[in-house]
Design a protein around this motif. Structure first.
Motif, short mmCIF file in Angstrom:
data_model
loop_
_atom_site.label_atom_id
_atom_site.label_comp_id
_atom_site.label_asym_id
_atom_site.label_seq_id
_atom_site.Cartn_x
_atom_site.Cartn_y
_atom_site.Cartn_z
N SER A 7 -39.57 19.89 42.23
CA SER A 7 -38.41 19.27 41.57
C SER A 7 -37.13 20.05 41.83
CB SER A 7 -38.67 19.16 40.06
OG SER A 7 -37.53 18.66 39.40
N VAL A 8 -37.17 21.38 41.64
CA VAL A 8 -35.93 22.16 41.80
C VAL A 8 -35.49 22.22 43.26
CG1 VAL A 8 -36.27 23.54 39.71
CG2 VAL A 8 -37.21 24.37 41.86
N ILE A 9 -36.45 22.30 44.20
CA ILE A 9 -36.07 22.34 45.61
C ILE A 9 -35.49 20.99 46.03
CG2 ILE A 9 -36.91 22.56 47.98
CD1 ILE A 9 -38.80 24.71 47.07
N SER A 10 -36.04 19.89 45.52
CA SER A 10 -35.49 18.57 45.81
C SER A 10 -34.04 18.47 45.32
CB SER A 10 -36.32 17.47 45.13
OG SER A 10 -37.61 17.42 45.67
N GLN A 11 -33.80 18.96 44.11
CA GLN A 11 -32.44 18.94 43.56
C GLN A 11 -31.50 19.80 44.41
OE1 GLN A 11 -32.21 19.61 39.23
NE2 GLN A 11 -34.39 19.12 39.14
N LEU A 12 -31.99 20.96 44.82
CA LEU A 12 -31.17 21.87 45.63
C LEU A 12 -30.80 21.22 46.96
CD1 LEU A 12 -29.98 24.72 45.65
CD2 LEU A 12 -32.12 25.54 46.66
N LEU A 13 -31.75 20.54 47.59
CA LEU A 13 -31.49 19.89 48.87
C LEU A 13 -30.51 18.72 48.71
CD1 LEU A 13 -35.13 19.96 50.30
CD2 LEU A 13 -33.14 21.05 51.34
N ARG A 14 -30.58 18.01 47.59
CA ARG A 14 -29.63 16.92 47.35
C ARG A 14 -28.22 17.48 47.15
NH1 ARG A 14 -33.92 15.05 43.93
NH2 ARG A 14 -35.04 13.32 44.94
N GLU A 73 -39.70 23.30 53.91
CA GLU A 73 -41.06 23.79 54.13
C GLU A 73 -41.73 24.08 52.78
OE1 GLU A 73 -43.57 27.24 56.51
OE2 GLU A 73 -41.49 27.65 55.94
N TYR A 74 -40.99 24.69 51.86
CA TYR A 74 -41.58 25.01 50.55
C TYR A 74 -41.60 23.80 49.62
CZ TYR A 74 -42.60 29.72 51.72
OH TYR A 74 -43.19 30.81 52.31
N LEU A 75 -40.79 22.81 49.92
CA LEU A 75 -40.91 21.53 49.21
C LEU A 75 -42.28 20.92 49.51
CD1 LEU A 75 -39.30 19.24 47.61
CD2 LEU A 75 -38.89 18.25 49.87
N PHE A 76 -42.68 20.99 50.79
CA PHE A 76 -43.98 20.46 51.21
C PHE A 76 -45.12 21.42 50.85
CE2 PHE A 76 -41.11 18.62 54.69
CZ PHE A 76 -40.76 17.55 53.88
N TYR A 77 -44.82 22.71 50.81
CA TYR A 77 -45.82 23.69 50.39
C TYR A 77 -46.25 23.43 48.94
CZ TYR A 77 -46.92 27.59 53.60
OH TYR A 77 -47.46 28.38 54.59
N ALA A 78 -45.30 22.94 48.12
CA ALA A 78 -45.62 22.63 46.73
C ALA A 78 -46.73 21.59 46.65
CB ALA A 78 -44.36 22.14 46.00
N ASP A 79 -46.71 20.62 47.57
CA ASP A 79 -47.78 19.62 47.64
C ASP A 79 -49.12 20.28 47.98
OD1 ASP A 79 -46.72 17.16 46.94
OD2 ASP A 79 -45.93 16.77 48.93
N ALA A 80 -49.09 21.22 48.92
CA ALA A 80 -50.32 21.91 49.33
C ALA A 80 -50.88 22.74 48.17
CB ALA A 80 -50.03 22.81 50.53
N LEU A 81 -49.99 23.36 47.40
CA LEU A 81 -50.40 24.15 46.25
C LEU A 81 -51.05 23.27 45.18
CD1 LEU A 81 -50.39 26.91 44.80
CD2 LEU A 81 -48.12 26.32 43.91
#
Length: 403
Positions: A185-192, A259-267
């Motif tokens: 959530s926070v990385i998505s907001q940061l990217l926006r 990369e860490y946005l997608f890493y969150a899915d892997a976690l």
């Protein structure tokens, strides 16, 4: 092959050197345009008897196949993510076309990073399928499918998509799954925010080009001030043009965040697989308890809970001793099998927890280091950009002073 726990990167250099656009027919015999990526490897030490190819070409779909295989084979590992298939969180001047040269180049960098992540992982790097992905251009897909991973993937996917609730969830994994949600959530907001800022920044820089045009036109009607105005205009033009390189560099940092946005899915996937493992243990234990209860009811002739079997007995009479004995024997066999299954499930769950938590701790250290470095580098880039802006206006001031 590489021993387990030994990083492949200590023995082999790996890079995705270039991307190439090709045209060919797909699985349904239709013409399509696609991109292939050149993987180059060089062995540091002679550890294999068979000759290793220096380079081979792979499509993005083959990288996807490799990652899907790793997800199924190493369910306890936080498997590194692939770069995005199509551009997300883009600002208005950035192309979302997956065949755009700039996007393909960023994906090339991302694919190389993926391979390096896998090659440095203590478990994934020693996988023979991963090694063959790097070294066997032909027949690699057949080797993957021969492992039977696809059948496991299909059954596991159905189980993961099913709705189930664990009675005694592991608090650590529940908290980690929640953290994965929050991190995404926070990385998505940061990217926006970054995409909106890039739009504004692009506009501000390009507007400075108007300064250059106006100063140039003004210099044409002045004699004493002409040279100073024209020089100042040149500085403004250069400043306006520099934004393209700045935002291209920014995309590099945006890709690190992605990369860490997608890493969150892997976690979260690891935590979800743990839930499934725990659920299967609980279901096996519940079934065993039920079987033992049935055995006790048959032995004592008492039925503790309401059941269809109890109603049937009342309506049609009790079973004969022979029937009861046959059922008891069958239940004894089922109980033995159930006890073995519970033992297996318990061992599987304990091993999963142990392996997964080791890898999650490794991932957390990697994440903290990478994101700290990325954010520091991004801040340094912003400071440098501001200094260049100050320098442009200092240069303009000197030009005005000489008029």
């Amino acid at each position: 092959m590489v021993e387990k726990g030994t990083s492949l990167l200590k023995m082999m250099e790996i890079s995705v050197a270039e991307a190439e656009k090709r045209t060919g027919k797909n699985a349904v015999n239709m013409q399509e345009t696609y991109t292939v990526y050149l993987i180059e490897t060089s062995v540091e030490h002679i550890i294999w008897t068979n000759p290793v190819p220096d380079s081979l070409w792979r499509r993005y779909s083959e990288f996807e196949l490799l990652r899907n295989y790793l997800l199924v084979t190493y369910p306890f590992s936080v498997v590194p993510p692939l770069p995005e298939k199509r551009a997300e969180f883009v600002w208005h001047k950035l192309s979302a076309d997956n065949m755009d040269p700039d996007f393909v180049e960023r994906r090339r960098v991302g694919l190389e990073n993926f391979l390096l992540r896998v090659a440095s992982h203590p478990d994934l790097s020693s996988d023979k399928i991963f090694y063959s992905f790097l070294t066997e251009e032909n027949g690699w897909k057949e080797t993957v499918f021969e492992t039977g991973f696809q059948a496991k993937a299909d059954s596991r996917l159905k189980a993961l998509n099913a709705t189930f609730r664990v009675k005694n969830p592991d608090k650590r994994f529940a908290e980690m799954k929640h953290y994965g949600d929050e991190l995404q959530s926070v990385i998505s907001q940061l990217l926006r925010v970054r995409a909106r800022a890039a739009d504004r920044l692009y506009g501000v820089y390009k507007v400075h080009g108007n300064y250059g045009r106006v100063f140039s036109e003004w210099s044409a009607i002045e004699k004493e001030m002409g040279d100073g105005l024209q020089s100042a205009g040149h500085h403004m033009d250069a400043y306006a043009a520099s934004v393209d390189d700045i935002l291209e560099e920014e995309e590099h940092y945006a890709d690190q965040l992605k990369e860490y946005l997608f890493y969150a899915d892997a976690l979260r996937a690891v935590c979800r697989k743990h839930e499934l493992t725990q659920y299967e243990l609980e279901m096996a234990a519940q079934d065993l308890t039920s079987k033992k209860q049935q055995r006790e009811e048959l032995a004592t002739g008492t039925i503790r809970t309401f059941s269809l079997k109890g109603m049937t007995s009342k309506l049609f009479g009790q079973e004969t001793p022979e029937q009861r004995e046959a059922k008891v024997k069958m239940l004894e066999t089922q109980i033995e099998e159930g006890e073995e299954l519970v033992k297996e499930r318990n061992t599987e769950c304990e091993e999963f927890v142990k392996s997964a938590w080791v890898d999650i701790e490794r991932f957390k250290e990697q994440k903290d280091h990478d994101l700290r470095e990325a954010l520091i580098s991004y801040a340094i880039m912003q400071i440098s950009m501001c200094k260049k802006g100050i320098q442009v206006w200092n240069n303009a001031k000197e030009c005005f002073s000489k008029m």
